[in-house]
Design an enzyme around this catalytic site. Structure first.
Site, PDB file in Angstrom:
ATOM      1  CE  LYS A   1      -8.033 -13.504   0.452  1.00  0.00           C
ATOM      2  NZ  LYS A   1      -8.118 -12.258   1.203  1.00  0.00           N
TER       3      LYS A   1
ATOM      4  CG  ASP B   1      -4.788 -12.767  -1.982  1.00  0.00           C
ATOM      5  OD1 ASP B   1      -3.842 -12.772  -1.170  1.00  0.00           O
ATOM      6  OD2 ASP B   1      -5.741 -11.971  -1.923  1.00  0.00           O
TER       7      ASP B   1
HETATM    8  O1  C5P Z   1      -0.788  -8.931  -5.925  1.00  0.00           O
HETATM    9  P1  C5P Z   1      -2.089  -8.301  -6.263  1.00  0.00           P
HETATM   10  O2  C5P Z   1      -2.218  -7.961  -7.717  1.00  0.00           O
HETATM   11  O3  C5P Z   1      -3.260  -9.070  -5.755  1.00  0.00           O
HETATM   12  O4  C5P Z   1      -2.106  -6.936  -5.471  1.00  0.00           O
HETATM   13  C1  C5P Z   1      -3.026  -5.924  -5.773  1.00  0.00           C
HETATM   14  C2  C5P Z   1      -2.558  -4.631  -5.125  1.00  0.00           C
HETATM   15  O5  C5P Z   1      -2.664  -4.749  -3.703  1.00  0.00           O
HETATM   16  C3  C5P Z   1      -1.119  -4.269  -5.390  1.00  0.00           C
HETATM   17  O6  C5P Z   1      -1.005  -3.511  -6.561  1.00  0.00           O
HETATM   18  C4  C5P Z   1      -0.759  -3.443  -4.167  1.00  0.00           C
HETATM   19  O7  C5P Z   1      -1.235  -2.120  -4.288  1.00  0.00           O
HETATM   20  C5  C5P Z   1      -1.580  -4.095  -3.064  1.00  0.00           C
HETATM   21  N1  C5P Z   1      -0.806  -5.110  -2.304  1.00  0.00           N
HETATM   22  C6  C5P Z   1       0.166  -4.662  -1.404  1.00  0.00           C
HETATM   23  N2  C5P Z   1       0.881  -5.567  -0.672  1.00  0.00           N
HETATM   24  C7  C5P Z   1       0.627  -6.901  -0.779  1.00  0.00           C
HETATM   25  C8  C5P Z   1      -0.363  -7.372  -1.670  1.00  0.00           C
HETATM   26  C9  C5P Z   1      -1.062  -6.436  -2.422  1.00  0.00           C
HETATM   27  O8  C5P Z   1       0.394  -3.449  -1.284  1.00  0.00           O
HETATM   28  N3  C5P Z   1       1.325  -7.769  -0.040  1.00  0.00           N
END
Ligand code: C5P
Length: 304
Positions: free
Chosen positions: A12, A141
């Site tokens: 993406k 994502d």
């Molecule tokens: O959800 P995911 O595991 O992909 O997110 C990885 C990291 O990215 C989270 O631990 C956080 O630090 C950051 N993140 C965030 N806000 C979001 C998505 C991700 O702060 N909306």
């Protein structure tokens, strides 16, 4: 009984990524416009040998891909095995084309492939929105990797609304040798904004209108990413890459997600080819590949 399935999952780019203030749980409320593009990982899901547990092998661009339980694909398989009455031995193989830690949801794509693959392999018949809900337990994502197309993501990026869009968009994606960690980029974003009043995140009407009209130039003009300054702060060479694309006639350039991949929007396939050659010979990028979007989300392409 099927022996296995192969699921193809797209990368993406974020056409817009608006980041709100950090919440007490460490996450940020975001508003983003995702587009799925034609760079794919193929995830094979098979029943493993008795007692083998969940195993993972990888081929293709595998540098930096962990093969243990820290891999999101393995965690997705563990979630499915614990949640549904299916065999505990699952053999995964990922043929990787999406850059690792590149801001293009490569890890998320693989987890999406596992969720969709296990559903198909064992004929679980899980509804699409339920699959996306399972996905959001693992990463922000991953629901979009399942849905594909063009969508607005709210909340952590996992609350999706499909967006109306016309036409095909042509991209050149410039990859870096070394990835960026998503949490580190969000943290750097917070650091750069310290003391500032941060508005609630939103996507712009200009972007939504440009997509409805299929106007690539207007889409380019509306592209933005609140994480770009943070990604450039951690990796200053990105500024150079953004400039090279503009010098060679890209409509617009943006760091994709948390980076470091830089996405250049161009007019057509010919421009894409020219820019790919220019970037590759510029010496400032590790690689440059062409892609088009939108493309569909995770889907089974082969039954074994
Ligand atoms: O959800 P995911 O595991 O992909 O997110 C990885 C990291 O990215 C989270 O631990 C956080 O630090 C950051 N993140 C965030 N806000 C979001 C998505 C991700 O702060 N909306």
């Amino acid at each position: 009984m099927k022996r296995g399935v192969v699921v193809r999952v797209p990368a993406k780019v974020n056409l817009q990524l608006s980041v709100g203030p950090v919440s007490p749980d460490g996450y940020h409320e975001i508003a983003t416009v995702f587009q799925a593009v034609s760079l794919f990982d193929d995830v094979t899901v098979k029943v493993g040998d008795d007692g083998s547990g969940i195993t993972l092998t990888a081929s293709g661009i595998t540098s930096g891909v962990p093969l243990d339980s820290s891999n999101l694909a393995v965690r997705a398989a563990a979630l499915m095995v614990n949640r549904y009455d299916i065999p505990k031995d699952i053999a995964l193989h990922i043929k990787k084309e999406i850059p690792v830690a590149g801001g293009m949801a490569g890890g998320s794509a693989d987890a999406a492939g596992v969720i969709v693959g296990i559903d198909a392999l064992f004929d679980l018949g899980i509804a699409r929105d339920e699959l996306e809900k399972l996905a959001s337990e693992l990463g922000s994502d991953i629901p979009f990797s399942i849905s594909g197309g063009i969508a607005v993501g709210r909340g952590r990026g996992d609350e999706l609304t499909p967006a109306l869009s016309r036409g095909t968009y042509h991209w050149v994606l410039a990859t870096s040798g070394q990835g960026l960690s998503t949490p580190a980029v969000y943290q750097e974003c917070d650091r750069l904004r310290e003391g500032m009043e941060i508005a609630r995140p939103g996507v712009s009407d200009a972007m939504m209108q440009a997509l409805r009209a299929g106007d690539a130039q207007a889409v380019g003009a509306a592209m933005s990413n609140d994480l770009q300054a943070a990604a450039c702060s951690l990796k200053p060479a990105l500024r150079l890459i953004l400039d090279v694309g503009n010098d060679y006639g890209a409509l617009a350039s943006v760091v994709s997600g948390s980076g470091p991949t830089v996405a250049f929007l161009v007019d057509d396939e010919e421009r894409a080819l020219d820019l790919t050659v220019a970037l590759s010979s510029s010496g400032v990028v590790a690689g440059a590949v062409r892609a088009t979007g939108p493309v569909h989300g995770a889907r089974v392409v082969e039954t074994l």
